[in-house]
Design a protein around this motif. Sequence first.
Motif, short mmCIF file in Angstrom:
data_model
loop_
_atom_site.label_atom_id
_atom_site.label_comp_id
_atom_site.label_asym_id
_atom_site.label_seq_id
_atom_site.Cartn_x
_atom_site.Cartn_y
_atom_site.Cartn_z
N ALA A 109 50.87 -22.47 67.48
CA ALA A 109 50.54 -23.67 66.62
C ALA A 109 49.10 -24.01 67.33
O ALA A 109 48.15 -24.54 66.36
CB ALA A 109 51.30 -24.84 66.81
N LEU A 110 48.84 -23.87 68.44
CA LEU A 110 47.60 -24.45 69.28
C LEU A 110 46.51 -23.37 68.83
O LEU A 110 45.42 -24.04 68.70
CB LEU A 110 47.82 -24.75 70.59
CG LEU A 110 48.66 -25.80 71.20
CD1 LEU A 110 49.08 -25.47 72.80
CD2 LEU A 110 47.96 -26.99 71.06
N LEU B 88 41.40 -22.63 65.73
CA LEU B 88 40.98 -21.87 64.48
C LEU B 88 40.38 -23.05 63.64
O LEU B 88 39.26 -23.01 63.01
CB LEU B 88 41.76 -20.95 63.86
CG LEU B 88 42.01 -19.47 64.77
CD1 LEU B 88 42.99 -18.75 63.98
CD2 LEU B 88 40.78 -18.81 64.86
N TYR B 89 41.17 -24.05 63.32
CA TYR B 89 41.00 -25.13 62.43
C TYR B 89 39.84 -26.01 62.95
O TYR B 89 39.03 -26.29 62.30
CB TYR B 89 42.39 -25.88 62.20
CG TYR B 89 42.10 -27.17 61.42
CD1 TYR B 89 42.49 -27.15 60.11
CD2 TYR B 89 41.96 -28.57 62.06
CE1 TYR B 89 42.33 -28.03 59.15
CE2 TYR B 89 41.74 -29.73 61.10
CZ TYR B 89 42.06 -29.36 59.74
OH TYR B 89 42.05 -30.47 58.81
N THR C 57 36.81 -20.90 68.74
CA THR C 57 36.95 -19.69 68.99
C THR C 57 37.47 -19.13 70.40
O THR C 57 38.42 -18.37 70.60
CB THR C 57 36.20 -18.74 68.43
OG1 THR C 57 34.64 -19.11 69.34
CG2 THR C 57 35.37 -19.04 67.09
N GLU C 58 36.95 -19.91 71.26
CA GLU C 58 37.38 -19.60 72.59
C GLU C 58 38.83 -19.91 73.10
O GLU C 58 39.46 -18.93 73.54
CB GLU C 58 36.38 -20.03 73.77
CG GLU C 58 36.95 -19.55 75.32
CD GLU C 58 35.79 -20.44 76.23
OE1 GLU C 58 36.06 -20.22 77.32
OE2 GLU C 58 34.70 -20.79 75.87
N GLU D 79 45.93 -17.51 71.38
CA GLU D 79 46.47 -16.08 70.66
C GLU D 79 47.21 -14.81 71.93
O GLU D 79 48.09 -14.50 71.30
CB GLU D 79 45.42 -15.82 69.89
CG GLU D 79 45.72 -14.05 69.39
CD GLU D 79 46.79 -14.11 68.21
OE1 GLU D 79 47.11 -13.30 67.88
OE2 GLU D 79 47.01 -15.25 67.70
N ALA D 80 46.43 -14.82 72.80
CA ALA D 80 46.79 -14.30 73.81
C ALA D 80 48.08 -14.62 74.37
O ALA D 80 49.14 -13.88 74.68
CB ALA D 80 45.85 -14.06 75.15
N LYS D 81 48.44 -15.89 74.55
CA LYS D 81 49.62 -16.43 75.16
C LYS D 81 50.78 -16.23 74.00
O LYS D 81 51.92 -16.04 74.18
CB LYS D 81 49.38 -17.98 75.42
CG LYS D 81 48.79 -18.44 76.76
CD LYS D 81 48.68 -19.63 76.92
CE LYS D 81 47.85 -20.08 78.21
NZ LYS D 81 48.66 -19.77 79.58
#
Length: 203
Positions: free
Chosen positions: A155-156, A161-162, A166-167, A173-175
Amino acid sequence: MAVSNFGELRSLVKDWGNRTDISDATINSFINLAQDRANRVLRIPVLEKVSASLPIVDGAVVIPSDYLEAKALTVDVSGTIIDLQRKDLPYVLSKGKQAGNPRYFAREANKFILGPKGNLTTAKLAYYYVAPDLVNDTDTNWFVEYGTDLLLYGALAEQALYTKNTEEAAQFEAKFRGAAAEIENMAQQAEASGSTLGIVPSR
């Protein structure tokens, strides 16, 4: 970080995200997007279902609406369980007019076509299902209670992204991917141990 329902999970996402300008409805969509991704990437026992008596009509079985991927499609021939082999549709259709009990199946739209058609009336399908969207604050499921970190990070990532961060999106995303891999690995080890990962819910 344990939570027990959708409302508590949303509060956790809001706390970690530290944003006051995003509505609850939008955060709800982030959580459900994360769950949609979890549905697609995980193949674990808690996402399995068994439909024991699906009707066979004219050599075809209607696929359940929450179907994602088949584990096994079987038929009972006089007490002997036959595990049908999945083949391409033209091959199965070519077997449709042959005599005998079904040996193969292929998907066509929302049905599994059997070949040969045979005269059996029911089939048993073991499959991975799509966990439905969370709607009410009291809604809960295995992901909410035991895969909290997966939905939180997912969700985060969606929130980042919303907000075009991007960082931060890449970090979460990795988590998310790490949590998914951990759950998959644990499920493989726990399948026969009786843990919550190894138990298939009865439905």
